[in-house]
Design a protein around this motif. Structure first.
Motif, PDB file in Angstrom:
ATOM      1  N   GLY A   1      -8.296  43.302 -27.156  1.00  0.00           N
ATOM      2  CA  GLY A   1      -8.339  41.999 -27.813  1.00  0.00           C
ATOM      3  C   GLY A   1      -7.905  40.876 -26.889  1.00  0.00           C
ATOM      4  N   LEU A   2      -6.855  41.125 -26.121  1.00  0.00           N
ATOM      5  CA  LEU A   2      -6.382  40.114 -25.183  1.00  0.00           C
ATOM      6  C   LEU A   2      -7.432  39.814 -24.115  1.00  0.00           C
ATOM      7  CD1 LEU A   2      -4.123  38.258 -24.212  1.00  0.00           C
ATOM      8  CD2 LEU A   2      -3.164  40.220 -22.961  1.00  0.00           C
ATOM      9  N   PHE A   3      -8.136  40.852 -23.665  1.00  0.00           N
ATOM     10  CA  PHE A   3      -9.219  40.638 -22.697  1.00  0.00           C
ATOM     11  C   PHE A   3     -10.263  39.690 -23.276  1.00  0.00           C
ATOM     12  CE2 PHE A   3     -13.535  41.621 -21.389  1.00  0.00           C
ATOM     13  CZ  PHE A   3     -13.464  41.397 -20.024  1.00  0.00           C
ATOM     14  N   TYR A   4     -10.681  39.970 -24.512  1.00  0.00           N
ATOM     15  CA  TYR A   4     -11.665  39.088 -25.152  1.00  0.00           C
ATOM     16  C   TYR A   4     -11.106  37.670 -25.299  1.00  0.00           C
ATOM     17  CZ  TYR A   4     -14.685  43.064 -26.357  1.00  0.00           C
ATOM     18  OH  TYR A   4     -15.518  44.156 -26.315  1.00  0.00           O
ATOM     19  N   ASP A   5      -9.846  37.574 -25.709  1.00  0.00           N
ATOM     20  CA  ASP A   5      -9.207  36.264 -25.850  1.00  0.00           C
ATOM     21  C   ASP A   5      -9.226  35.490 -24.532  1.00  0.00           C
ATOM     22  OD1 ASP A   5      -8.189  34.961 -28.049  1.00  0.00           O
ATOM     23  OD2 ASP A   5      -6.286  36.031 -28.053  1.00  0.00           O
ATOM     24  N   LEU A   6      -8.837  36.151 -23.472  1.00  0.00           N
ATOM     25  CA  LEU A   6      -8.785  35.502 -22.156  1.00  0.00           C
ATOM     26  C   LEU A   6     -10.155  35.050 -21.676  1.00  0.00           C
ATOM     27  CD1 LEU A   6      -6.276  37.936 -20.421  1.00  0.00           C
ATOM     28  CD2 LEU A   6      -5.856  35.507 -20.946  1.00  0.00           C
ATOM     29  N   ASN A   7     -11.193  35.698 -22.198  1.00  0.00           N
ATOM     30  CA  ASN A   7     -12.553  35.383 -21.780  1.00  0.00           C
ATOM     31  C   ASN A   7     -13.333  34.594 -22.819  1.00  0.00           C
ATOM     32  OD1 ASN A   7     -13.026  36.723 -19.018  1.00  0.00           O
ATOM     33  ND2 ASN A   7     -11.883  38.252 -20.191  1.00  0.00           N
ATOM     34  N   GLY A   8     -12.627  34.034 -23.798  1.00  0.00           N
ATOM     35  CA  GLY A   8     -13.238  33.107 -24.746  1.00  0.00           C
ATOM     36  C   GLY A   8     -14.061  33.718 -25.865  1.00  0.00           C
ATOM     37  N   ASP A   9     -13.933  35.020 -26.098  1.00  0.00           N
ATOM     38  CA  ASP A   9     -14.679  35.666 -27.181  1.00  0.00           C
ATOM     39  C   ASP A   9     -13.735  35.877 -28.368  1.00  0.00           C
ATOM     40  OD1 ASP A   9     -16.159  37.248 -28.907  1.00  0.00           O
ATOM     41  OD2 ASP A   9     -16.849  38.638 -27.356  1.00  0.00           O
ATOM     42  N   ASP A  10     -13.533  34.814 -29.140  1.00  0.00           N
ATOM     43  CA  ASP A  10     -12.571  34.834 -30.244  1.00  0.00           C
ATOM     44  C   ASP A  10     -12.932  35.836 -31.334  1.00  0.00           C
ATOM     45  OD1 ASP A  10     -11.268  32.828 -28.888  1.00  0.00           O
ATOM     46  OD2 ASP A  10     -12.096  31.215 -30.121  1.00  0.00           O
ATOM     47  N   VAL A  11     -14.212  36.015 -31.600  1.00  0.00           N
ATOM     48  CA  VAL A  11     -14.647  36.929 -32.659  1.00  0.00           C
ATOM     49  C   VAL A  11     -14.285  38.368 -32.299  1.00  0.00           C
ATOM     50  CG1 VAL A  11     -16.661  37.846 -33.877  1.00  0.00           C
ATOM     51  CG2 VAL A  11     -16.473  35.397 -33.456  1.00  0.00           C
ATOM     52  N   SER A  12     -14.612  38.791 -31.088  1.00  0.00           N
ATOM     53  CA  SER A  12     -14.293  40.154 -30.660  1.00  0.00           C
ATOM     54  C   SER A  12     -12.785  40.351 -30.539  1.00  0.00           C
ATOM     55  CB  SER A  12     -14.971  40.471 -29.329  1.00  0.00           C
ATOM     56  OG  SER A  12     -16.371  40.484 -29.484  1.00  0.00           O
ATOM     57  N   ALA A  13     -12.078  39.328 -30.085  1.00  0.00           N
ATOM     58  CA  ALA A  13     -10.620  39.409 -29.973  1.00  0.00           C
ATOM     59  C   ALA A  13     -10.003  39.653 -31.345  1.00  0.00           C
ATOM     60  CB  ALA A  13     -10.061  38.133 -29.359  1.00  0.00           C
ATOM     61  N   LYS A  14     -10.434  38.876 -32.318  1.00  0.00           N
ATOM     62  CA  LYS A  14      -9.877  39.011 -33.665  1.00  0.00           C
ATOM     63  C   LYS A  14     -10.169  40.393 -34.242  1.00  0.00           C
ATOM     64  CE  LYS A  14      -9.547  36.667 -38.071  1.00  0.00           C
ATOM     65  NZ  LYS A  14      -9.938  35.502 -38.861  1.00  0.00           N
ATOM     66  N   LYS A  15     -11.342  40.928 -33.985  1.00  0.00           N
ATOM     67  CA  LYS A  15     -11.693  42.272 -34.449  1.00  0.00           C
ATOM     68  C   LYS A  15     -10.698  43.304 -33.901  1.00  0.00           C
ATOM     69  CE  LYS A  15     -15.230  45.750 -33.787  1.00  0.00           C
ATOM     70  NZ  LYS A  15     -16.322  46.140 -32.930  1.00  0.00           N
ATOM     71  N   GLN A  16     -10.370  43.181 -32.626  1.00  0.00           N
ATOM     72  CA  GLN A  16      -9.415  44.117 -32.008  1.00  0.00           C
ATOM     73  C   GLN A  16      -8.010  43.915 -32.586  1.00  0.00           C
ATOM     74  OE1 GLN A  16     -10.436  46.571 -29.796  1.00  0.00           O
ATOM     75  NE2 GLN A  16     -12.457  45.779 -30.301  1.00  0.00           N
ATOM     76  N   TYR A  17      -7.601  42.672 -32.726  1.00  0.00           N
ATOM     77  CA  TYR A  17      -6.260  42.392 -33.251  1.00  0.00           C
ATOM     78  C   TYR A  17      -6.106  42.901 -34.688  1.00  0.00           C
ATOM     79  CZ  TYR A  17      -5.585  39.205 -29.248  1.00  0.00           C
ATOM     80  OH  TYR A  17      -5.456  38.656 -27.999  1.00  0.00           O
ATOM     81  N   ILE A  18      -7.145  42.791 -35.471  1.00  0.00           N
ATOM     82  CA  ILE A  18      -7.090  43.297 -36.852  1.00  0.00           C
ATOM     83  C   ILE A  18      -6.944  44.819 -36.850  1.00  0.00           C
ATOM     84  CG2 ILE A  18      -8.494  43.622 -38.947  1.00  0.00           C
ATOM     85  CD1 ILE A  18      -9.456  40.687 -38.515  1.00  0.00           C
ATOM     86  N   GLN A  19      -7.600  45.490 -35.918  1.00  0.00           N
ATOM     87  CA  GLN A  19      -7.439  46.951 -35.811  1.00  0.00           C
ATOM     88  C   GLN A  19      -5.988  47.311 -35.499  1.00  0.00           C
ATOM     89  OE1 GLN A  19     -10.231  49.023 -33.256  1.00  0.00           O
ATOM     90  NE2 GLN A  19     -11.884  47.659 -33.893  1.00  0.00           N
ATOM     91  N   VAL A  20      -5.368  46.568 -34.596  1.00  0.00           N
ATOM     92  CA  VAL A  20      -3.964  46.833 -34.252  1.00  0.00           C
ATOM     93  C   VAL A  20      -3.087  46.592 -35.482  1.00  0.00           C
ATOM     94  CG1 VAL A  20      -2.004  46.116 -32.827  1.00  0.00           C
ATOM     95  CG2 VAL A  20      -4.281  46.294 -31.812  1.00  0.00           C
ATOM     96  N   LYS A  21      -3.352  45.518 -36.198  1.00  0.00           N
ATOM     97  CA  LYS A  21      -2.556  45.163 -37.378  1.00  0.00           C
ATOM     98  C   LYS A  21      -2.614  46.257 -38.439  1.00  0.00           C
ATOM     99  CE  LYS A  21      -0.108  42.264 -39.782  1.00  0.00           C
ATOM    100  NZ  LYS A  21       1.298  42.124 -39.449  1.00  0.00           N
ATOM    101  N   SER A  22      -3.693  47.010 -38.486  1.00  0.00           N
ATOM    102  CA  SER A  22      -3.855  48.040 -39.511  1.00  0.00           C
ATOM    103  C   SER A  22      -3.126  49.342 -39.194  1.00  0.00           C
ATOM    104  CB  SER A  22      -5.345  48.319 -39.735  1.00  0.00           C
ATOM    105  OG  SER A  22      -5.881  49.002 -38.604  1.00  0.00           O
TER     106      SER A  22
END
Length: 131
Positions: A90-111
């Motif tokens: 998720g952080l990789f996606y965040d650093l590269n401007g892909d907010d949608v993919s980042a959020k998808k990864q972060y939600i997986q971690v949250k679960s």
């Protein structure tokens, strides 16, 4: 300052994949591509090239084929390691401007049922920013 703190932690515990990935994230955030590649070249030197950890370090090195790395992470059986690597995806996606993919990864971690890694709190912060 973050890079210095994580560098000290990495010197103490070079086996923890979190520290080199956080160091790399600071280089990427500051757009220091050469320094990032020099650092990660040293990190990758003794890693198992078939591991999910190597795959994500390599992704932070060259940014190529994130879908392959996601598949490697899915196959990880250790819940803590899987959670960490998912956060760094998720952080990789965040650093590269892909907010949608980042959020998808972060939600997986949250679960995750009972996270035991410091990145979990950072994941919460990322989701608060994203929401």
């Amino acid at each position: 300052n973050s890079r210095n703190a994580f560098t000290q932690a990495y010197k103490i515990n070079s086996e923890n994949i979190s520290y080199p990935l956080m160091i790399s994230a600071t280089f990427i955030k500051e757009e220091k591509k050469i320094e990032n590649k020099e650092f990660l070249t040293l990190v990758m030197r003794n890693m198992d090239k078939n591991s999910a950890e190597y795959a994500i370090v390599r992704l932070y090195y060259d940014g190529i084929n994130p879908s392959f790395v996601e598949k490697k992470i899915i196959s990880v059986t250790n819940a803590t390691l899987k959670g960490k690597l998912t956060f760094y995806m998720g952080l990789f996606y965040d650093l590269n401007g892909d907010d949608v993919s980042a959020k998808k990864q972060y939600i997986q971690v949250k679960s995750l049922p009972s996270p035991m890694f410091f990145e979990y709190k950072m994941n919460d912060w990322a989701l608060d920013i994203e929401l």
